[in-house]
Design an enzyme around this catalytic site. Structure first.
Site, PDB file in Angstrom:
ATOM      1  N   SER A  19      -1.784  -2.249   6.287  1.00 45.76           N
ATOM      2  CA  SER A  19      -0.470  -4.181   6.164  1.00 45.76           C
ATOM      3  C   SER A  19      -1.651  -5.608   6.477  1.00 45.76           C
ATOM      4  O   SER A  19      -1.987  -5.982   7.428  1.00 45.76           O
ATOM      5  CB  SER A  19       0.055  -3.912   7.073  1.00 45.76           C
ATOM      6  N   LYS A  70      13.139   1.661   5.568  1.00 44.35           N
ATOM      7  CA  LYS A  70      13.833   0.033   5.597  1.00 44.35           C
ATOM      8  C   LYS A  70      15.105   0.689   5.819  1.00 44.35           C
ATOM      9  O   LYS A  70      15.961  -0.182   5.507  1.00 44.35           O
ATOM     10  CB  LYS A  70      13.317  -0.906   4.420  1.00 44.35           C
ATOM     11  N   ASN A  91      14.289  -5.148   5.662  1.00 48.45           N
ATOM     12  CA  ASN A  91      12.611  -4.919   6.644  1.00 48.45           C
ATOM     13  C   ASN A  91      12.105  -5.732   7.251  1.00 48.45           C
ATOM     14  O   ASN A  91      11.166  -6.664   7.417  1.00 48.45           O
ATOM     15  CB  ASN A  91      11.925  -5.775   5.008  1.00 48.45           C
ATOM     16  N   ASP A 107      12.539  -9.418   1.185  1.00 45.66           N
ATOM     17  CA  ASP A 107      12.015  -8.995  -0.738  1.00 45.66           C
ATOM     18  C   ASP A 107      13.160  -9.816  -1.185  1.00 45.66           C
ATOM     19  O   ASP A 107      12.236 -10.506  -1.944  1.00 45.66           O
ATOM     20  CB  ASP A 107      12.171  -6.953  -0.399  1.00 45.66           C
ATOM     21  N   GLY A 130       9.354   0.750 -13.352  1.00 48.08           N
ATOM     22  CA  GLY A 130       9.605   1.801 -12.422  1.00 48.08           C
ATOM     23  C   GLY A 130      10.975   1.916 -12.066  1.00 48.08           C
ATOM     24  O   GLY A 130      12.047   1.075 -12.850  1.00 48.08           O
ATOM     25  N   GLY A 132      12.049   2.324  -8.174  1.00 46.59           N
ATOM     26  CA  GLY A 132      12.243   2.630  -7.205  1.00 46.59           C
ATOM     27  C   GLY A 132      12.621   1.731  -6.163  1.00 46.59           C
ATOM     28  O   GLY A 132      13.510   1.042  -6.798  1.00 46.59           O
ATOM     29  N   TYR A 219      -0.783  -5.839  -4.755  1.00 50.97           N
ATOM     30  CA  TYR A 219      -1.730  -6.960  -4.016  1.00 50.97           C
ATOM     31  C   TYR A 219      -2.736  -6.602  -3.945  1.00 50.97           C
ATOM     32  O   TYR A 219      -4.017  -6.994  -3.900  1.00 50.97           O
ATOM     33  CB  TYR A 219      -1.301  -7.771  -2.884  1.00 50.97           C
TER      34      TYR A 219
END
Length: 277
Positions: A19, A70, A91, A107, A130, A132, A219
């Site tokens: 992280s 989360k 989060n 987020d 996606g 998710g 990232y």
């Protein structure tokens, strides 16, 4: 360990070792002159989360939550923001002076802020690759900035139903298409890629001559094959570090009460950390 009078914060999740949150938050504390603040990382899974929360001392100011926590954190909170409730994901937790636990989701506004930093205020339509948890946050952000339909490219009927359900809940006109047609997504004025590393490599060759804007939430590794192909065609790219920095900036502001948090210093710290890996 930090002294008892230190203001404490940390990121929790599993796995957590990679992280970047400690790097970003500590850079903010240094820039703001908050020498009595600390920020750590802890490996915590869903089973261990309740016990971890109950053992926290009054010196704790806040927590950042990543997967798989989360949603697991929600029953342990006294209150969650409308933003967090809209996607059933928290989060950020702030501990108030009267001992309450308040959850939020940075987020979603982080996505909006990252796009606005690149001049994206409104788009007429968009595509999401996606389906998710990140895709639901993307839909919540698109509810603010997208005036027209959003096409979600998914792998299964179950995922298609989930994305339609999120669309109804968030007030977004969601249309679904098969993942096999993913290269068609790249024609949209805004494309948000929310899938794990390597998943979009197969469609990278289909980037059009004059692409719009790509928001790739990864990232690391960076750049992705899709981001590289997009940039080579002259398209604007917003990356996962942009999202990470903007959502962390909002966390710093909520936990410390100091505004504005130092965006540039946090970004420099994140870039340096990634370059060193």
């Amino acid at each position: 360990m930090p002294s008892a009078d230190t203001h404490r914060a940390a990121v929790l999740g599993s796995p957590i070792v990679h992280s970047l949150s400690p790097v970003l938050h500590r850079a903010a504390y240094a820039e703001l002159g908050l020498g009595d603040w600390s920020y750590d990382r802890f490996e915590v899974d869903e089973a261990a989360l309740p016990g971890f929360i109950e053992r926290l001392a009054p010196s704790w100011a806040g927590l950042s939550l990543t997967m798989p926590l989360k949603r697991a954190i929600i029953p342990l909170l006294d209150e969650i923001s409308p933003t967090a409730a809209s996607v059933e994901a928290v989060n950020t937790v702030v501990f108030t002076e009267d001992g309450r636990r308040v959850g939020d989701n940075t987020d979603i506004p982080g996505m909006i802020a990252a796009l606005r930093e690149r001049g994206v205020e409104k788009v007429e339509s968009a595509a999401v690759l996606g389906a998710g948890a990140t895709a639901s946050s993307a839909l919540a952000a698109l509810a603010v900035i997208c005036a027209g339909p959003v096409t979600a490219y998914v792998r299964s009927r179950e995922r298609a139903d989930e994305m339609r359900g999120w669309g109804r809940r968030l007030g977004v006109d969601v249309r679904v298409a098969d993942w096999a047609e993913g290269s068609r997504a790249l024609e949209a004025p805004l494309v948000i890629a929310t899938t794990p590393a390597g998943t979009t490599d197969a469609v990278a060759a289909g980037v059009p001559q004059n692409p719009g804007i790509l928001f790739d939430v990864l990232y690391e590794p960076w750049p992705t094959a899709l981001a590289s192909a997009w940039s080579a065609r002259g398209g604007a790219v917003v990356g996962g570090l942009d999202l990470l920095v903007h959502q962390a900036l909002l966390q710093v502001e909520q936990m410390t009460g100091r505004r504005p948090a130092p965006l540039a210093a946090m970004r420099r710290a994140g870039e340096a950390a990634l370059a060193a890996r």
